[in-house]
Scaffold this motif. Structure first.
Motif, PDB file in Angstrom:
ATOM      1  N   TYR A   5      -8.862 -47.920   8.694  1.00  0.00           N
ATOM      2  CA  TYR A   5      -7.686 -48.318   7.905  1.00  0.00           C
ATOM      3  C   TYR A   5      -8.156 -49.082   6.679  1.00  0.00           C
ATOM      4  O   TYR A   5      -9.284 -49.583   6.630  1.00  0.00           O
ATOM      5  CB  TYR A   5      -6.749 -49.210   8.728  1.00  0.00           C
ATOM      6  CG  TYR A   5      -6.176 -48.504   9.928  1.00  0.00           C
ATOM      7  CD1 TYR A   5      -4.972 -47.826   9.840  1.00  0.00           C
ATOM      8  CD2 TYR A   5      -6.866 -48.486  11.140  1.00  0.00           C
ATOM      9  CE1 TYR A   5      -4.443 -47.154  10.935  1.00  0.00           C
ATOM     10  CE2 TYR A   5      -6.356 -47.813  12.239  1.00  0.00           C
ATOM     11  CZ  TYR A   5      -5.145 -47.144  12.132  1.00  0.00           C
ATOM     12  OH  TYR A   5      -4.639 -46.475  13.195  1.00  0.00           O
ATOM     13  N   ALA A  57      -7.235 -43.193   9.051  1.00  0.00           N
ATOM     14  CA  ALA A  57      -6.043 -43.142   9.911  1.00  0.00           C
ATOM     15  C   ALA A  57      -4.802 -43.697   9.223  1.00  0.00           C
ATOM     16  O   ALA A  57      -3.686 -43.224   9.465  1.00  0.00           O
ATOM     17  CB  ALA A  57      -6.313 -43.916  11.206  1.00  0.00           C
ATOM     18  N   GLY A  58      -4.983 -44.700   8.357  1.00  0.00           N
ATOM     19  CA  GLY A  58      -3.806 -45.276   7.717  1.00  0.00           C
ATOM     20  C   GLY A  58      -4.160 -46.208   6.590  1.00  0.00           C
ATOM     21  O   GLY A  58      -5.244 -46.784   6.547  1.00  0.00           O
ATOM     22  N   THR A  88       3.096 -48.412   3.558  1.00  0.00           N
ATOM     23  CA  THR A  88       2.302 -48.030   4.728  1.00  0.00           C
ATOM     24  C   THR A  88       2.212 -46.513   4.794  1.00  0.00           C
ATOM     25  O   THR A  88       3.245 -45.833   4.730  1.00  0.00           O
ATOM     26  CB  THR A  88       2.983 -48.541   6.026  1.00  0.00           C
ATOM     27  OG1 THR A  88       3.200 -49.948   5.918  1.00  0.00           O
ATOM     28  CG2 THR A  88       2.140 -48.249   7.253  1.00  0.00           C
ATOM     29  N   MET A  90       0.350 -43.170   6.974  1.00  0.00           N
ATOM     30  CA  MET A  90      -0.253 -42.866   8.262  1.00  0.00           C
ATOM     31  C   MET A  90      -0.487 -41.358   8.386  1.00  0.00           C
ATOM     32  O   MET A  90       0.403 -40.562   8.074  1.00  0.00           O
ATOM     33  CB  MET A  90       0.729 -43.322   9.352  1.00  0.00           C
ATOM     34  CG  MET A  90       0.349 -42.980  10.751  1.00  0.00           C
ATOM     35  SD  MET A  90       1.695 -43.547  11.819  1.00  0.00           S
ATOM     36  CE  MET A  90       1.140 -42.909  13.377  1.00  0.00           C
ATOM     37  N   ASP A  92      -0.414 -38.193  10.333  1.00  0.00           N
ATOM     38  CA  ASP A  92       0.473 -37.894  11.459  1.00  0.00           C
ATOM     39  C   ASP A  92       0.602 -36.375  11.593  1.00  0.00           C
ATOM     40  O   ASP A  92       1.341 -35.749  10.834  1.00  0.00           O
ATOM     41  CB  ASP A  92       1.835 -38.551  11.184  1.00  0.00           C
ATOM     42  CG  ASP A  92       2.827 -38.325  12.305  1.00  0.00           C
ATOM     43  OD1 ASP A  92       2.391 -38.221  13.457  1.00  0.00           O
ATOM     44  OD2 ASP A  92       4.042 -38.258  12.010  1.00  0.00           O
ATOM     45  N   SER A 248       3.342 -52.638  10.308  1.00  0.00           N
ATOM     46  CA  SER A 248       2.435 -51.515  10.022  1.00  0.00           C
ATOM     47  C   SER A 248       1.524 -51.266  11.223  1.00  0.00           C
ATOM     48  O   SER A 248       1.318 -50.119  11.643  1.00  0.00           O
ATOM     49  CB  SER A 248       1.570 -51.816   8.790  1.00  0.00           C
ATOM     50  OG  SER A 248       2.365 -51.985   7.652  1.00  0.00           O
ATOM     51  N   TRP A 252       1.077 -47.852  13.465  1.00  0.00           N
ATOM     52  CA  TRP A 252      -0.207 -47.171  13.593  1.00  0.00           C
ATOM     53  C   TRP A 252      -0.707 -47.120  15.024  1.00  0.00           C
ATOM     54  O   TRP A 252      -1.253 -46.120  15.476  1.00  0.00           O
ATOM     55  CB  TRP A 252      -1.271 -47.898  12.760  1.00  0.00           C
ATOM     56  CG  TRP A 252      -1.136 -47.806  11.277  1.00  0.00           C
ATOM     57  CD1 TRP A 252      -0.583 -46.784  10.562  1.00  0.00           C
ATOM     58  CD2 TRP A 252      -1.581 -48.773  10.324  1.00  0.00           C
ATOM     59  NE1 TRP A 252      -0.668 -47.063   9.217  1.00  0.00           N
ATOM     60  CE2 TRP A 252      -1.281 -48.267   9.037  1.00  0.00           C
ATOM     61  CE3 TRP A 252      -2.213 -50.021  10.420  1.00  0.00           C
ATOM     62  CZ2 TRP A 252      -1.586 -48.963   7.868  1.00  0.00           C
ATOM     63  CZ3 TRP A 252      -2.518 -50.704   9.253  1.00  0.00           C
ATOM     64  CH2 TRP A 252      -2.201 -50.176   7.994  1.00  0.00           C
ATOM     65  N   ARG A 253      -0.590 -48.245  15.736  1.00  0.00           N
ATOM     66  CA  ARG A 253      -1.294 -48.400  17.009  1.00  0.00           C
ATOM     67  C   ARG A 253      -0.366 -48.359  18.220  1.00  0.00           C
ATOM     68  O   ARG A 253      -0.861 -48.300  19.362  1.00  0.00           O
ATOM     69  CB  ARG A 253      -2.084 -49.719  17.034  1.00  0.00           C
ATOM     70  CG  ARG A 253      -2.983 -49.953  15.829  1.00  0.00           C
ATOM     71  CD  ARG A 253      -4.007 -48.847  15.601  1.00  0.00           C
ATOM     72  NE  ARG A 253      -4.909 -48.642  16.726  1.00  0.00           N
ATOM     73  CZ  ARG A 253      -5.844 -47.711  16.785  1.00  0.00           C
ATOM     74  NH1 ARG A 253      -5.993 -46.871  15.760  1.00  0.00           N
ATOM     75  NH2 ARG A 253      -6.607 -47.571  17.848  1.00  0.00           N
TER      76      ARG A 253
END
Ligand code: ATR
Length: 269
Positions: A5, A57-58, A88, A90, A92, A248, A252-253
């Motif tokens: 990230y 990833a982001g 933000t 991501m 996906d 955020s 993401w997580r």
């Protein structure tokens, strides 16, 4: 594998986001890296493309790229669409999703740290920059009765009020006609850190139970000092920064960090 990230901006050297996300990751046991990524003013798209092409990833997006990220994302969350800006991004399922967590971050900080319930309140916002459009829909969704946006340049306040009309009652005025009946006054005038407060009538605080400065600094901001001189206390935007980061991180997580612990670790508040 460690997921990568970053926060992308121009400039980005003084961003606190890597510290915040490192504390979130340690607290929740998530295996991530999070760095600062500087992009040239006209180079957001190329830099973001390269980041995700390399398996990133982001991204968190900070000034001046929130509008560019809004245009660039493949898909948008409803709150990003309402804000007209993205902070933000991501990866996906082969697409890049754009979200905006600024408004949720402000409301979370106000709710948790100001002893002033938002429901039914009159809120006055000073300033009409990009940050304001992102928070108005969230304030109204949290039950605020009316948001008034007061700005030096009336047309910018008018434009945000018009864009947010579907979210609830939003009014616009110039700084020198700001109403005196607000329960909460929020500063979003960005000159506020470098210099003094603009010349605003102190009666805008006549009914205010609290103030909030969306800016933050190591010492009290000029707006908070000005309000304190009128007997009204409040908080600065560092809490909002940590709360938007937590939103955020949760996107993401899939886990939500405890922000109070992180706030006190970073600031002792
Ligand atoms: P951001 O998108 O980060 O909010 P911005 O778009 O530069 O930043 O907006 C800054 C805000 O501070 C604007 O509302 C600006 O007023 P104008 O729209 O009239 O430019 C306000 N601002 C900056 N300096 C100011 C000053 N000296 N007096 C009053 N308002 C000021």
């Amino acid at each position: 594998m460690t997921d990568a990230y970053a926060v992308i901006g121009h400039p980005v050297e003084h961003s606190r986001s890597p510290d915040i996300h490192a504390l979130f990751a340690r607290q929740t046991g998530q295996d991530i890296s999070y760095v600062r990524r500087a992009a040239p003013v006209d180079g957001f798209e190329a830099s973001a493309d390269a980041f995700f092409a390399a398996g990133g990833a982001g991204l968190n997006v900070t000034l001046p790229f929130k509008q560019a990220a809004f245009e660039w994302a493949d898909a948008l969350t409803p709150r990003a669409r309402a804000a007209g800006a993205v902070n933000t991004l991501m990866a996906d399922a082969g697409q890049i999703l754009g979200d905006n967590t600024d408004g949720a971050g402000l409301v979370a900080d106000l709710t948790q740290r100001l002893a002033l319930p938002l429901a039914g309140r009159q809120v006055l916002i000073l300033g009409a920059g990009g940050a304001v459009r992102g928070v108005v829909p969230n304030l109204l969704a949290a039950g605020v009765a009316r948001v008034t946006i007061a700005n030096r340049t009336l047309s910018k306040a008018d434009a945000i009020a018009a864009a947010c009309q579907d979210s609830g009652e939003v009014a616009a005025c110039s700084l020198d006609t700001a109403p005196f009946d607000a329960d909460l006054v929020i500063n979003a005038i960005s000159s506020g850190l470098a210099g003094d407060m603009p010349d605003v009538d102190a009666r805008i605080l006549a009914r205010a139970g609290a103030v909030y400065d969306m800016l933050y600094a190591d010492t009290a901001t000029p707006f908070l000092r000005w309000a304190a001189a009128q007997g009204v206390t409040g908080r600065d935007g560092f809490g909002m920064l940590v709360e938007q980061a937590a939103e955020s991180f949760a996107l993401w997580r899939g886990v939500r960090p405890d922000t109070a612990v992180v706030l006190s670790a970073l600031r002792g508040s």
